[in-house]
Design a protein around this motif. Structure first.
Motif, PDB file in Angstrom:
ATOM      1  N   SER A  13       0.820  -1.217   0.000  1.00 16.26           N
ATOM      2  CA  SER A  13       0.000   0.000   0.000  1.00 16.26           C
ATOM      3  C   SER A  13       0.852   1.265   0.000  1.00 16.26           C
ATOM      4  N   GLN A  14       2.117   1.142   0.380  1.00  9.39           N
ATOM      5  CA  GLN A  14       2.990   2.302   0.396  1.00  9.39           C
ATOM      6  C   GLN A  14       3.552   2.627  -0.984  1.00  9.39           C
ATOM      7  N   ARG A  15       3.421   1.701  -1.928  1.00  7.85           N
ATOM      8  CA  ARG A  15       3.944   1.949  -3.277  1.00  7.85           C
ATOM      9  C   ARG A  15       3.045   2.944  -4.002  1.00  7.85           C
ATOM     10  N   PRO A  16       3.599   3.983  -4.568  1.00  8.82           N
ATOM     11  CA  PRO A  16       2.761   4.956  -5.294  1.00  8.82           C
ATOM     12  C   PRO A  16       2.319   4.384  -6.633  1.00  8.82           C
ATOM     13  N   CYS A  17       1.170   4.845  -7.090  1.00  8.67           N
ATOM     14  CA  CYS A  17       0.693   4.436  -8.411  1.00  8.67           C
ATOM     15  C   CYS A  17       1.339   5.307  -9.479  1.00  8.67           C
ATOM     16  N   GLY A  18       1.132   4.924 -10.727  1.00  4.07           N
ATOM     17  CA  GLY A  18       1.706   5.672 -11.833  1.00  4.07           C
ATOM     18  C   GLY A  18       0.959   6.961 -12.118  1.00  4.07           C
ATOM     19  N   THR A  19       1.233   7.516 -13.261  1.00  5.44           N
ATOM     20  CA  THR A  19       0.627   8.808 -13.631  1.00  5.44           C
ATOM     21  C   THR A  19      -0.130   8.743 -14.940  1.00  5.44           C
ATOM     22  N   ARG A  20      -0.310   7.559 -15.519  1.00  8.01           N
ATOM     23  CA  ARG A  20      -0.904   7.455 -16.844  1.00  8.01           C
ATOM     24  C   ARG A  20      -2.308   6.874 -16.761  1.00  8.01           C
ATOM     25  N   ARG A  21      -2.979   6.841 -17.902  1.00  8.73           N
ATOM     26  CA  ARG A  21      -4.301   6.244 -18.055  1.00  8.73           C
ATOM     27  C   ARG A  21      -4.136   5.023 -18.967  1.00  8.73           C
ATOM     28  N   VAL A  22      -4.456   3.835 -18.456  1.00 11.15           N
ATOM     29  CA  VAL A  22      -4.165   2.590 -19.159  1.00 11.15           C
ATOM     30  C   VAL A  22      -5.425   1.738 -19.219  1.00 11.15           C
ATOM     31  N   GLY A  23      -5.668   1.130 -20.373  1.00 13.85           N
ATOM     32  CA  GLY A  23      -6.735   0.150 -20.524  1.00 13.85           C
ATOM     33  C   GLY A  23      -6.174  -1.254 -20.417  1.00 13.85           C
ATOM     34  N   VAL A  24      -6.932  -2.169 -19.781  1.00 13.34           N
ATOM     35  CA  VAL A  24      -6.468  -3.542 -19.595  1.00 13.34           C
ATOM     36  C   VAL A  24      -7.538  -4.510 -20.092  1.00 13.34           C
ATOM     37  N   ASP A  25      -7.071  -5.592 -20.698  1.00 13.24           N
ATOM     38  CA  ASP A  25      -7.944  -6.663 -21.165  1.00 13.24           C
ATOM     39  C   ASP A  25      -7.672  -7.897 -20.311  1.00 13.24           C
ATOM     40  N   LYS A  26      -8.728  -8.430 -19.703  1.00 12.36           N
ATOM     41  CA  LYS A  26      -8.595  -9.626 -18.880  1.00 12.36           C
ATOM     42  C   LYS A  26      -8.562 -10.857 -19.779  1.00 12.36           C
ATOM     43  N   GLY A  27      -7.656 -11.781 -19.482  1.00  7.51           N
ATOM     44  CA  GLY A  27      -7.506 -12.924 -20.362  1.00  7.51           C
ATOM     45  C   GLY A  27      -7.313 -14.227 -19.636  1.00  7.51           C
ATOM     46  N   TYR A  28      -7.096 -15.271 -20.416  1.00  3.34           N
ATOM     47  CA  TYR A  28      -6.843 -16.619 -19.905  1.00  3.34           C
ATOM     48  C   TYR A  28      -5.355 -16.928 -19.948  1.00  3.34           C
ATOM     49  N   THR A  29      -4.733 -16.717 -21.098  1.00  4.77           N
ATOM     50  CA  THR A  29      -3.303 -16.979 -21.222  1.00  4.77           C
ATOM     51  C   THR A  29      -2.512 -16.063 -20.305  1.00  4.77           C
ATOM     52  N   GLU A  30      -2.833 -14.767 -20.332  1.00  6.91           N
ATOM     53  CA  GLU A  30      -2.236 -13.800 -19.426  1.00  6.91           C
ATOM     54  C   GLU A  30      -3.341 -13.210 -18.571  1.00  6.91           C
ATOM     55  N   ALA A  31      -3.006 -12.863 -17.348  1.00  8.90           N
ATOM     56  CA  ALA A  31      -4.013 -12.282 -16.466  1.00  8.90           C
ATOM     57  C   ALA A  31      -4.508 -10.951 -17.021  1.00  8.90           C
ATOM     58  N   LEU A  32      -3.575 -10.098 -17.475  1.00 11.03           N
ATOM     59  CA  LEU A  32      -3.931  -8.784 -17.997  1.00 11.03           C
ATOM     60  C   LEU A  32      -3.020  -8.433 -19.162  1.00 11.03           C
ATOM     61  N   THR A  33      -3.569  -7.735 -20.128  1.00 17.51           N
ATOM     62  CA  THR A  33      -2.804  -7.142 -21.223  1.00 17.51           C
ATOM     63  C   THR A  33      -3.193  -5.675 -21.296  1.00 17.51           C
TER      64      THR A  33
END
Length: 490
Positions: A206-226
């Protein structure tokens, strides 16, 4: 979680008896108040009613134990109803065209006064099925009913109430950190799991800061997120799901053969052989341990993937996969079996949990056709493994990244809202594709050729590096698309 270490079998038996009795309390709560009768009731009202009519004398446990069990069971029933309300709200939007009527229905549903309205009552009966309690191994201990002590050898002991007043059961723990707050004791395979809550702000992640961008993610089977930058996260997920699914298939076949042999022996009168097979070959202890290890590995892989996305994004745009889509194509048995283990619930939980703890905003969008439409011209392409063939543009996109870009663009789409029907979404996409083909001016602000990212060029046919399929050769998004029909996922 903390675990017992070297627990006396007599103590474990006493705790098991207490958990079994409290399981009967849970069953009674679900039976009496899990249907329409319990709408709007609170656990205190149930407790007072049982104290008044003497029902509590039948349980054979201490008052604090059954009262906490009633509270926990009523909370489970409330969560079951809240899950059903998601579908009822969608039905209200389809049913009510008058804003005043819609607001009234939403208010009645939120205040748990839906039983008096015919439409709401019918919808809640349809989507909220009364459950049946199968939990007979849990004990809920209130925060002021337990204490901890460290002995001379440095071991931590947890003392919890037993079946008799002023007689505590002391449990040796495998940790030196004392559990605090309300505890949930779960008894499995001779061990006691102690579940307790901690402040998420105190966690290192929880102490790690988040980034500064806007990102879209696709949920998948082979990979958890793209993500929409073309990066794949949680690449071991598909291999974990496929390996475990195939293992369970082989084990299930072997157990079925042994069960058939045991049944045949029992029919012949050889009950000793049948008992030996059931005792030594058809148990569930090892299977449950393996499943627990596998689930922990999947959760670790998924949460690690989400953390990597949040490392670069202060806004994460994800597809909403709570809506069910009817599949159009039939899949093989092996593919259906593997897809049945797809942990989209864990992915959704990880996105929500990590985003809240690290200060990143999670934006859900409509999932319809995100995996089928070309992000450049909005035309519906042909899927082949991890490739999307856009016949309109003549380009082959990497399917998961193309879907992530569509999801990112849909967050600012004024025409496609979260609950827009998939038929309307398809119509909108076809109109945009026709305008793009005839090079007519775009009438809406959702698709600007000038806003196409550099990722689109990296995904072109000339620079496409190859497929990213799993062991059986079927890509993650392709599998979801075949099963999901018009949706972005299963």
């Amino acid at each position: 979680m903390a675990y017992s270490h070297g627990l006396n079998p007599g103590k474990y038996a006493a705790l098991s008896e207490q958990a079994c009795r409290l399981g009967r309390v849970r069953s009674r709560v679900w039976q009496q108040y899990g249907s329409v009768v319990g709408a709007g009731l609170k656990d205190r009202q149930v407790r007072d009613a049982w104290l008044a009519d003497g029902t509590h004398h039948r349980f054979g446990v201490l008052a604090n134990a059954w009262k906490e069990t009633v509270r926990d069971a009523m909370a489970d029933i409330a969560a079951n109803r809240e899950a059903a309300k998601v579908h009822v709200r969608q039905a209200i939007r389809r049913h009510a065209s008058d804003p005043v009527k819609m607001k009234h229905l939403f208010t009645e549903l939120k205040a748990d006064r839906w039983a008096a309205d015919p439409f709401l009552s019918r919808q809640m009966r349809r989507h909220c099925k009364r459950g049946k309690n199968r939990t007979h191994n849990q004990i809920v201990v209130r925060s002021d009913q337990h204490n901890t002590k460290v002995d001379a050898r440095g071991r931590l002991w947890l003392a919890v109430p037993g079946l008799r007043r002023r007689q505590l059961v002391r449990i040796p723990l495998n940790t030196t950190i004392a559990p605090t707050g309300t505890l949930r004791l779960i008894l499995r395979g001779g061990l006691v799991e102690i579940h307790y809550q901690i402040d998420a702000a105190d966690m290192r992640t929880s102490q790690r800061p988040c980034g500064t961008r806007r990102v879209g993610v696709d949920k998948g089977y082979t990979e958890a997120l793209t993500d929409s930058d073309g990066d794949h996260h949680g690449t071991r997920l598909g291999r974990l799901l496929t390996t475990e699914s195939d293992h369970r298939k082989a084990k299930g076949r072997a157990r079925a053969k042994l069960r058939s042999i045991a049944n045949g022996a029992a029919r012949r009168g050889d009950h000793a052989k049948a008992a030996r097979i059931h005792r030594h070959n058809l148990g569930t202890v090892k299977r449950q341990r393996r499943r627990a290890r596998w689930e922990a590995t999947v959760r670790t892989e998924t949460f690690t993937a989400v953390h990597r996305v949040v490392d670069k994004a202060n806004t994460v745009v994800a597809e909403d996969l709570t809506k069910k889509f009817t599949g159009r194509s039939l899949l093989g048995k092996n593919t259906n079996r593997r897809l049945a283990a797809w942990t989209k619930g864990v992915t959704a939980e990880a996105l929500k949990n990590v985003s809240e703890r690290r200060g990143s905003a999670l934006v859900p969008v409509n999932a319809a056709y995100t995996s089928q439409a070309c992000h450049r011209c909005a035309a519906l392409g042909r899927r082949g493994g991890d490739r999307l063939h856009c016949t309109r543009c003549g380009v082959v996109w990497q399917a998961d990244v193309n879907a992530a870009i569509n999801i990112l663009q849909r967050a600012s789409d004024p025409d496609i809202a979260l609950h827009t029907p998939h038929t309307r979404v398809k119509q909108i996409l076809q109109e945009r594709a026709d305008r793009h083909r005839t090079r007519l001016p775009v009438q809406d602000s959702s698709h600007h050729p000038a806003a196409e990212s550099e990722t689109s060029e990296l995904l072109s046919n000339e620079q496409y590096a190859g497929s990213r399929g799993v062991d059986d050769g079927i890509g993650g998004s392709d599998r979801r698309q075949r099963q999901a029909g018009p949706g972005g996922g299963t």
